[in-house]
Scaffold this motif. Structure first.
Motif, PDB file in Angstrom:
ATOM      1  N   VAL A   1       0.855  -1.186   0.000  1.00 55.80           N
ATOM      2  CA  VAL A   1       0.000   0.000   0.000  1.00 55.80           C
ATOM      3  C   VAL A   1       0.891   1.236   0.000  1.00 55.80           C
ATOM      4  O   VAL A   1       1.657   1.455   0.938  1.00 55.80           O
ATOM      5  N   SER A   2       0.791   2.030  -1.067  1.00 52.81           N
ATOM      6  CA  SER A   2       1.624   3.213  -1.171  1.00 52.81           C
ATOM      7  C   SER A   2       1.129   4.312  -0.242  1.00 52.81           C
ATOM      8  O   SER A   2      -0.042   4.351   0.151  1.00 52.81           O
ATOM      9  N   CYS A   3       2.033   5.213   0.097  1.00 52.06           N
ATOM     10  CA  CYS A   3       1.724   6.366   0.963  1.00 52.06           C
ATOM     11  C   CYS A   3       1.049   5.926   2.265  1.00 52.06           C
ATOM     12  O   CYS A   3       0.124   6.587   2.760  1.00 52.06           O
ATOM     13  N   ALA A   4       1.534   4.833   2.822  1.00 57.17           N
ATOM     14  CA  ALA A   4       0.909   4.300   4.039  1.00 57.17           C
ATOM     15  C   ALA A   4       1.007   5.294   5.196  1.00 57.17           C
ATOM     16  O   ALA A   4       0.085   5.398   6.011  1.00 57.17           O
ATOM     17  N   GLY A   5       2.114   6.023   5.281  1.00 60.55           N
ATOM     18  CA  GLY A   5       2.280   6.964   6.375  1.00 60.55           C
ATOM     19  C   GLY A   5       1.261   8.078   6.364  1.00 60.55           C
ATOM     20  O   GLY A   5       0.652   8.394   7.391  1.00 60.55           O
ATOM     21  N   SER A   6       1.047   8.683   5.204  1.00 55.73           N
ATOM     22  CA  SER A   6       0.060   9.764   5.111  1.00 55.73           C
ATOM     23  C   SER A   6      -1.364   9.215   5.086  1.00 55.73           C
ATOM     24  O   SER A   6      -2.291   9.849   5.604  1.00 55.73           O
ATOM     25  N   ARG A   7      -1.556   8.040   4.506  1.00 52.95           N
ATOM     26  CA  ARG A   7      -2.903   7.447   4.510  1.00 52.95           C
ATOM     27  C   ARG A   7      -3.361   7.139   5.936  1.00 52.95           C
ATOM     28  O   ARG A   7      -4.538   7.295   6.269  1.00 52.95           O
ATOM     29  N   MET A   8      -2.436   6.701   6.776  1.00 50.86           N
ATOM     30  CA  MET A   8      -2.802   6.343   8.139  1.00 50.86           C
ATOM     31  C   MET A   8      -3.230   7.578   8.929  1.00 50.86           C
ATOM     32  O   MET A   8      -4.292   7.580   9.570  1.00 50.86           O
ATOM     33  N   ILE A   9      -2.425   8.628   8.916  1.00 45.72           N
ATOM     34  CA  ILE A   9      -2.760   9.776   9.769  1.00 45.72           C
ATOM     35  C   ILE A   9      -3.980  10.534   9.263  1.00 45.72           C
ATOM     36  O   ILE A   9      -4.650  11.221  10.028  1.00 45.72           O
ATOM     37  N   THR A  10      -4.304  10.394   7.968  1.00 44.62           N
ATOM     38  CA  THR A  10      -5.502  11.054   7.431  1.00 44.62           C
ATOM     39  C   THR A  10      -6.745  10.181   7.560  1.00 44.62           C
ATOM     40  O   THR A  10      -7.841  10.627   7.229  1.00 44.62           O
ATOM     41  N   GLY A  11      -6.575   8.936   8.023  1.00 45.44           N
ATOM     42  CA  GLY A  11      -7.723   8.055   8.224  1.00 45.44           C
ATOM     43  C   GLY A  11      -8.131   7.268   7.005  1.00 45.44           C
ATOM     44  O   GLY A  11      -9.122   6.530   7.035  1.00 45.44           O
ATOM     45  N   VAL A  12      -7.366   7.366   5.900  1.00 40.43           N
ATOM     46  CA  VAL A  12      -7.696   6.621   4.682  1.00 40.43           C
ATOM     47  C   VAL A  12      -7.358   5.144   4.833  1.00 40.43           C
ATOM     48  O   VAL A  12      -8.043   4.273   4.293  1.00 40.43           O
ATOM     49  N   LEU A  13      -6.312   4.851   5.583  1.00 37.31           N
ATOM     50  CA  LEU A  13      -5.894   3.469   5.848  1.00 37.31           C
ATOM     51  C   LEU A  13      -6.167   3.157   7.311  1.00 37.31           C
ATOM     52  O   LEU A  13      -5.726   3.874   8.198  1.00 37.31           O
ATOM     53  N   SER A  14      -6.901   2.071   7.546  1.00 34.04           N
ATOM     54  CA  SER A  14      -7.246   1.719   8.929  1.00 34.04           C
ATOM     55  C   SER A  14      -6.092   0.984   9.597  1.00 34.04           C
ATOM     56  O   SER A  14      -5.333   0.253   8.938  1.00 34.04           O
ATOM     57  N   PRO A  15      -5.939   1.132  10.915  1.00 31.59           N
ATOM     58  CA  PRO A  15      -4.865   0.421  11.623  1.00 31.59           C
ATOM     59  C   PRO A  15      -4.974  -1.095  11.487  1.00 31.59           C
ATOM     60  O   PRO A  15      -3.959  -1.772  11.297  1.00 31.59           O
ATOM     61  N   ASP A  16      -6.186  -1.628  11.563  1.00 30.02           N
ATOM     62  CA  ASP A  16      -6.349  -3.080  11.481  1.00 30.02           C
ATOM     63  C   ASP A  16      -5.862  -3.615  10.143  1.00 30.02           C
ATOM     64  O   ASP A  16      -5.173  -4.641  10.088  1.00 30.02           O
ATOM     65  N   ARG A  17      -6.223  -2.919   9.084  1.00 33.00           N
ATOM     66  CA  ARG A  17      -5.784  -3.384   7.767  1.00 33.00           C
ATOM     67  C   ARG A  17      -4.283  -3.239   7.614  1.00 33.00           C
ATOM     68  O   ARG A  17      -3.603  -4.143   7.110  1.00 33.00           O
ATOM     69  N   ALA A  18      -3.734  -2.107   8.028  1.00 32.52           N
ATOM     70  CA  ALA A  18      -2.302  -1.860   7.877  1.00 32.52           C
ATOM     71  C   ALA A  18      -1.482  -2.911   8.620  1.00 32.52           C
ATOM     72  O   ALA A  18      -0.524  -3.479   8.071  1.00 32.52           O
ATOM     73  N   LEU A  19      -1.833  -3.178   9.852  1.00 32.31           N
ATOM     74  CA  LEU A  19      -1.044  -4.095  10.672  1.00 32.31           C
ATOM     75  C   LEU A  19      -1.127  -5.532  10.177  1.00 32.31           C
ATOM     76  O   LEU A  19      -0.234  -6.339  10.456  1.00 32.31           O
TER      77      LEU A  19
END
Length: 444
Positions: A174-192
């Protein structure tokens, strides 16, 4: 010795000032050759070389010459430590958000009602990536701060320099994971739960380097500190070379995304199974690759299958499964959707499935900010790009954002041959310093 090595393993066109890199030439060697051959030394040039040399060998493969700085790897951790050290040496306050993005502050980021002026980029890479994609923006940001300080200027608004984690998405997909996470576009459960090629989850990878993945989540406090974001980046294509300009202003990003496809087959013996009796997943995958190209041509878009995993992966075994990752991009949403729909239809006809892993809509940067930068930079050319950037994720979250592109004479990127001339890099630093001075309202 270094100059001799660079001359032996690269091609230098003295008449035109072009230096074409090959895989065994280190960026540090070529910077020294370029500095000695084409332009006179100055404090700014030496400062750039010092920063550049400090990271030139981190995560660099000795065979390909490309970089492998994947998120939460040893190389990535070393790059983060380098960034922290450079910030500390400048007296910048270093903070981290809930994803681990690093923010260095000149001034109190909570002390301005108008928000801070933030610049920076990322330090991770694609597999065997080039030296400039990401690090050029971070190095230039630090030097722009140095330049303002050397001129005796102090910003009225705080200035921040950011290193976004996992922009490329090379390890976990998943690209731009850092900015996606803090903006709420990427959920913690999915990322981890994302896994790398070795089956290691992001959570486990973070724990292995001493991180606490339980802290991951949206970070509105970090976002609220950003008044405007300007990301400097190497141009990833050929545009500025034809315009004879060293820098351009970025006004937007194409719509783009990544999809995972699975094409089924039937495992069997390569030496005893007749051709008519075979159900080879690789054959289906080949049709997918050709179909992606046809769909891109039909809808004037871009489609690439750049990663394929074959199971069981034996030379003498017919494949039971081919997993392929599709990257698709287009200048508008309709063209992207049409491209992806056509490819998805073909995947279905092969008995396979296609799952979206990430998608970023067509993104227009802040028009007022783009206009302001264009005017500041001597009516610099304005261009959009098909590449994805953290600036786009922030823009879609409501942050006024724009970009500065530094000329890439070959147009090659995501490759060890990626290159920017030293004088163009310095022009980028000067442009960024001018932008920061204007936006932050510096005073003697």
């Amino acid at each position: 010795m270094e100059e001799a090595a660079c001359e032996a393993e690269s091609s230098i066109d003295l008449a035109h000032g072009n230096l074409l890199l090959y895989s065994r030439v280190s960026p540090r060697q070529c910077w020294r050759i370029a500095r000695g051959t084409f332009w006179r030394s100055s404090i700014s040039e030496l400062a750039f070389e010092q920063l550049w040399s400090a990271i030139a060998d981190i995560g660099r493969d000795s065979v390909t010459g490309g970089y492998r700085r994947f998120a939460w790897s040893e190389a990535d951790v070393r790059m983060r430590e380098w960034f922290a050290g450079e910030c500390e040496s400048r007296g910048l306050e270093l903070t981290e958000d809930r994803m681990g993005n690093q923010w260095a502050w000149w001034g109190d980021p909570d002390g301005s009602t108008a928000g801070s002026i933030v610049t920076g980029s990322h330090l991770d890479s694609v597999p065997d990536g080039g030296a400039f994609d990401g690090p050029l923006g971070v190095v230039s940001a630090l030097l722009a701060v140095d330049r303002l300080r050397a001129d005796g200027l102090t910003p009225r608004r705080p200035i921040g320099v950011v290193n976004f984690v996992d922009e490329e998405g090379a390890r976990f997909g998943v690209s731009c994971a850092g900015s996606r996470m803090i903006t709420g576009v990427l959920s913690p459960d999915r990322a981890l739960a994302l896994r790398d090629a070795d089956g290691l989850t992001m959570a486990d990878a973070m724990r292995a380097v001493g991180r606490q993945p339980e802290q991951l989540g949206p970070d509105p406090e970090a976002l609220s500190r950003i008044g405007s974001f300007v990301e400097l980046h190497i141009e990833q294509g050929r545009g500025l070379i034809d315009l004879s300009r060293p820098v351009a202003v970025g006004n937007g990003l194409w719509a783009h995304g990544r999809w995972r496809t699975e094409i089924p087959g039937e495992a069997n013996h390569a030496g005893t199974t007749r051709l008519n009796d075979r159900r080879d997943a690789v054959i289906g995958c080949a049709h997918l690759v050709l179909g992606a190209r046809a769909a891109a041509e039909a809808h004037e878009s871009l489609a690439t299958v750049g990663k394929i995993n074959i199971m069981p992966g034996g030379v003498n075994a017919i494949a039971r499964l081919a997993t392929a990752w599709l990257d698709a991009r287009a200048a508008d949403e309709a063209a992207l959707s049409a491209t992806v729909d056509q490819i998805a239809g073909q995947v279905a006809s092969l008995g396979g499935v296609m799952v979206e892993e990430s998608r970023t809509p067509h993104t227009d940067f802040d028009n007022a900010l783009v206009t302001r930068l264009t005017s500041l930079l001597d009516d610099a050319p304005v261009m959009s790009t098909g590449a994805g950037h953290d600036a786009g994720i922030l823009a879609n979250a409501g942050v006024p954002a724009a970009m500065i592109f530094v000329r890439n004479p070959t147009g090659i990127s995501h490759s060890p041959a990626e290159w920017a001339e030293p004088e163009d890099c310095l022009a980028g630093v000067a442009a960024l310093a001018s932008v920061l001075a204007d936006l932050a309202g510096v005073e003697p």
